[in-house]
Design a protein around this motif. Structure first.
Motif, short mmCIF file in Angstrom:
data_model
loop_
_atom_site.label_atom_id
_atom_site.label_comp_id
_atom_site.label_asym_id
_atom_site.label_seq_id
_atom_site.Cartn_x
_atom_site.Cartn_y
_atom_site.Cartn_z
N LEU A 1 0.85 -1.18 0.00
CA LEU A 1 0.00 0.00 0.00
C LEU A 1 0.89 1.24 0.00
O LEU A 1 1.81 1.35 0.80
CB LEU A 1 -0.90 0.02 1.23
CG LEU A 1 -1.83 -1.19 1.42
CD1 LEU A 1 -2.56 -1.08 2.75
CD2 LEU A 1 -2.82 -1.30 0.28
N TYR B 1 -10.89 -2.08 9.13
CA TYR B 1 -10.08 -0.89 8.94
C TYR B 1 -8.66 -1.15 9.45
O TYR B 1 -8.45 -1.92 10.39
CB TYR B 1 -10.65 0.31 9.72
CG TYR B 1 -12.03 0.76 9.30
CD1 TYR B 1 -12.48 0.56 7.99
CD2 TYR B 1 -12.88 1.38 10.20
CE1 TYR B 1 -13.75 0.97 7.61
CE2 TYR B 1 -14.15 1.80 9.83
CZ TYR B 1 -14.57 1.58 8.53
OH TYR B 1 -15.83 1.98 8.16
N SER C 1 -2.87 4.05 9.94
CA SER C 1 -1.43 4.26 9.81
C SER C 1 -1.13 5.72 10.07
O SER C 1 -1.98 6.60 9.88
CB SER C 1 -0.94 3.86 8.42
OG SER C 1 -1.52 4.70 7.43
N LYS D 1 -4.02 8.07 8.58
CA LYS D 1 -4.90 7.57 7.53
C LYS D 1 -5.68 6.36 8.03
O LYS D 1 -5.19 5.58 8.84
CB LYS D 1 -4.09 7.14 6.29
CG LYS D 1 -3.32 8.28 5.62
CD LYS D 1 -2.47 7.74 4.48
CE LYS D 1 -1.67 8.85 3.81
NZ LYS D 1 -2.53 9.70 2.97
N CYS D 2 -6.90 6.21 7.51
CA CYS D 2 -7.73 5.04 7.75
C CYS D 2 -7.90 4.31 6.42
O CYS D 2 -8.40 4.87 5.44
CB CYS D 2 -9.09 5.45 8.31
SG CYS D 2 -10.24 4.09 8.53
N TRP D 3 -7.48 3.05 6.40
CA TRP D 3 -7.53 2.23 5.19
C TRP D 3 -8.71 1.27 5.28
O TRP D 3 -8.91 0.61 6.31
CB TRP D 3 -6.25 1.43 5.01
CG TRP D 3 -4.99 2.25 4.93
CD1 TRP D 3 -4.31 2.81 5.97
CD2 TRP D 3 -4.27 2.60 3.75
NE1 TRP D 3 -3.21 3.48 5.51
CE2 TRP D 3 -3.15 3.38 4.15
CE3 TRP D 3 -4.46 2.36 2.39
CZ2 TRP D 3 -2.23 3.89 3.25
CZ3 TRP D 3 -3.54 2.85 1.48
CH2 TRP D 3 -2.44 3.61 1.91
N ASP D 4 -9.47 1.18 4.19
CA ASP D 4 -10.52 0.17 4.08
C ASP D 4 -9.88 -1.10 3.52
O ASP D 4 -9.38 -1.11 2.40
CB ASP D 4 -11.64 0.68 3.15
CG ASP D 4 -12.84 -0.25 3.15
OD1 ASP D 4 -12.68 -1.43 3.54
OD2 ASP D 4 -13.94 0.19 2.77
N ASN E 1 -8.82 -1.67 -0.06
CA ASN E 1 -7.39 -1.33 0.03
C ASN E 1 -7.14 0.13 -0.36
O ASN E 1 -6.14 0.45 -1.02
CB ASN E 1 -6.54 -2.25 -0.87
CG ASN E 1 -6.66 -3.70 -0.46
OD1 ASN E 1 -6.81 -4.03 0.72
ND2 ASN E 1 -6.64 -4.60 -1.45
N LYS E 2 -8.04 1.00 0.07
CA LYS E 2 -7.90 2.42 -0.23
C LYS E 2 -8.09 3.23 1.04
O LYS E 2 -8.73 2.79 2.00
CB LYS E 2 -8.94 2.87 -1.27
CG LYS E 2 -8.70 2.27 -2.65
CD LYS E 2 -9.73 2.78 -3.65
CE LYS E 2 -9.48 2.18 -5.05
NZ LYS E 2 -10.50 2.65 -6.03
N VAL E 3 -7.56 4.45 1.03
CA VAL E 3 -7.72 5.37 2.15
C VAL E 3 -9.12 5.97 2.10
O VAL E 3 -9.55 6.49 1.06
CB VAL E 3 -6.65 6.48 2.11
CG1 VAL E 3 -6.87 7.45 3.26
CG2 VAL E 3 -5.27 5.87 2.18
#
Length: 491
Positions: free
Chosen positions: A220, A238, A241, A249-252, A256-258
């Motif tokens: 990522l 979630y 990072s 940032k919060c990743w789904d 696999n996206k912010v």
């Protein structure tokens, strides 16, 4: 005239009641001797004082016996160490000496009339006792000078051995080395299902690895500086990072996206943790504050300010203190999450606190700074013990539910401890990757997997090393080399 007769009758009845009460008291309490053959009836009737002129002496003797009977003899544990003394020889009074006075003779008879009791001391007493020579003899110099034996107060030796015996743990050995990052591996996080883990490094990427095989699943990208913190939510799909680019940032994990950014830090964000029960996120960084975020609305709930240096690490737990932060200002702060205020400050460390770790089942935590690792008890932050022996800059701490405590140093040194006793049962140095510099052998991050059977370390040689317990080790092949020492409570 009738009133005087009535008063006289009342006095006579009262006198009779006093006599009867005194006789009952005499029949119950007069016999205090432990020897049945030597039991004697003692007259304690106040109304019979004219018949018994020694009633004052008898009452005083009984009172002395009742107060001092428990301390006439030494406890068994102490009496066994003291050499048995023979019968005391009575000195023959010289003709020139005067006879003892009547008061001295009276006191002597009172003391000698107290009956002896059987020794019944407690074996667990930790009192100060008189120390003597084992053979009961005086030192040679004292014998020549005819001086009395020197008796000194010493603490019993068994009270010094209060250290708990450490549990036996098998040694840990290297299982796998994973390469793939192009920078220092500064952050690690294991997925709650224990199937994969994530790593963040100085190459600005986050990589997802299979925990069983060590194969790379996903990379990522999105941060523009070193990734310093990672956390995977156990209740939502979630991953969070943070990095030195001030971004959180919060990743789904399904796409696999912010999906969210949390803006507010004024400098690099060095650490990130999720609350175990609340939907809040806590981050800390170089601006010296820890920020509490609402996970869904992205609002900044609290700004936990008080540190004067970089917040290097923090932990979250369910009960108060729900947030604990360690800073490079050498202090550890415990926070009330509801009020957003400090509950307590721990100032025992002399250098910056770079690492924290909470026990997964106990209500305790550990802090690490340069050459110093300390254990504390919640909620008041009471000092428990030191983990002595790891003389390095401590970058990371981890503990599992089997009471194995790991500390990793900036020079590549690794220490494995028993959590309860503070005993270091294994110490070793990591092996740098071939082709890297010796200075790149530092251990920057670590975490145990969910089962606690594997230890994952991120290192400065750009590799990830996985350690596990030696399955062939037994207490016979790797015995516990532990010796109790004098317990010193050093802060």
């Amino acid at each position: 005239m009738a009133a005087e007769v009535a008063n006289g009758a009342n006095v006579s009845r009262l006198d009779a009641m006093i006599r009867e009460n005194a006789r009952k008291t005499k029949s119950i309490y007069s016999n205090t001797s432990s020897d049945p053959s030597s039991r004697k009836r003692r007259k304690l009737d106040p109304g019979m004082a004219s018949e018994d002129p020694d009633i004052t002496k008898t009452a005083l003797s009984l009172r002395l016996h009742a107060e001092y009977s428990d301390v006439q003899t030494l406890p068994d544990v102490i009496a066994n160490k003291v050499p048995a003394a023979g019968p005391r020889k009575k000195k023959q009074p010289k003709a020139a000496e005067e006879a003892p006075s009547q008061s001295e003779e009276h006191a002597r008879k009172l003391l000698e009339g107290i009956p002896a009791t059987k020794p019944g001391g407690s074996a667990s007493s930790s009192a100060l006792v008189l120390s003597r020579k084992p053979n009961g003899t005086k030192p040679a110099a004292a014998q020549q000078r005819n001086e009395p034996q020197n008796l000194s107060l010493v603490r019993r030796t068994d009270s010094l051995l209060a250290q708990p015996r450490p549990d036996w743990h098998p040694p840990w050995k290297l299982q796998r080395v994973i390469s793939g990052h192009l920078g220092w591996v500064r952050a690690l996080a294991v997925e709650p299902g224990n199937k994969w883990f994530a790593s963040g490094a100085g190459d600005r990427t986050i990589k997802i690895w299979d925990l069983a095989s060590g194969q790379l699943r996903l990379t990522l990208t999105g941060h523009i500086s070193t990734v310093r913190g990672l956390a995977v939510s156990p209740r939502h799909p979630y991953m969070f990072s943070c990095g030195e680019d001030k971004m959180v940032k919060c990743w789904d994990l399904e796409t696999n996206k912010v999906i969210r950014h949390y803006h507010g830090h004024l400098s690099g964000v060095y650490t990130l943790k999720l609350h175990p029960t609340l939907d809040v996120l806590v981050t800390g960084g170089r601006d010296g504050v820890a920020r509490v975020w609402d996970m869904r609305t992205r609002s900044n709930v609290h700004v936990l300010s008080g540190h004067t240096g970089t917040v290097a690490d923090l932990v979250c737990q369910e009960a108060d203190p729900q947030v604990i932060t360690g800073s490079l200002d050498s202090t550890v702060r415990m926070w009330d999450l509801a009020a957003g205020k400090t509950m307590g400050v721990l100032t025992h460390h002399k250098k910056g606190v770079r690492a924290l770790a909470t026990h997964p089942t106990e209500f305790t935590f550990a802090t690490g700074s340069t050459g110093s690792i300390k254990q504390w008890k919640c909620p008041e932050g009471a000092f428990m013990q030191n983990f002595e022996g790891h003389n390095a800059i401590i970058n990371t701490l981890s503990v599992n539910d089997q009471n194995v405590f790991f500390s990793g140093g900036d020079n590549g040194s690794m220490s494995f401890w028993d959590w309860k006793s503070g005993y270091r049962f294994q110490a070793l140095d990591t092996t740098a990757q071939p082709g890297s510099l010796d200075a790149e052998s530092g251990i920057m991050s670590s975490t145990f997997d969910v089962s606690g059977a594997r230890l994952i370390c991120g290192e400065a040689d750009k590799t990830i090393k996985i350690w596990k317990e030696d399955p062939e080790a037994t207490p016979q092949t790797h015995p516990l080399e532990w010796k109790p020492t004098l317990s010193r409570r050093k802060y």
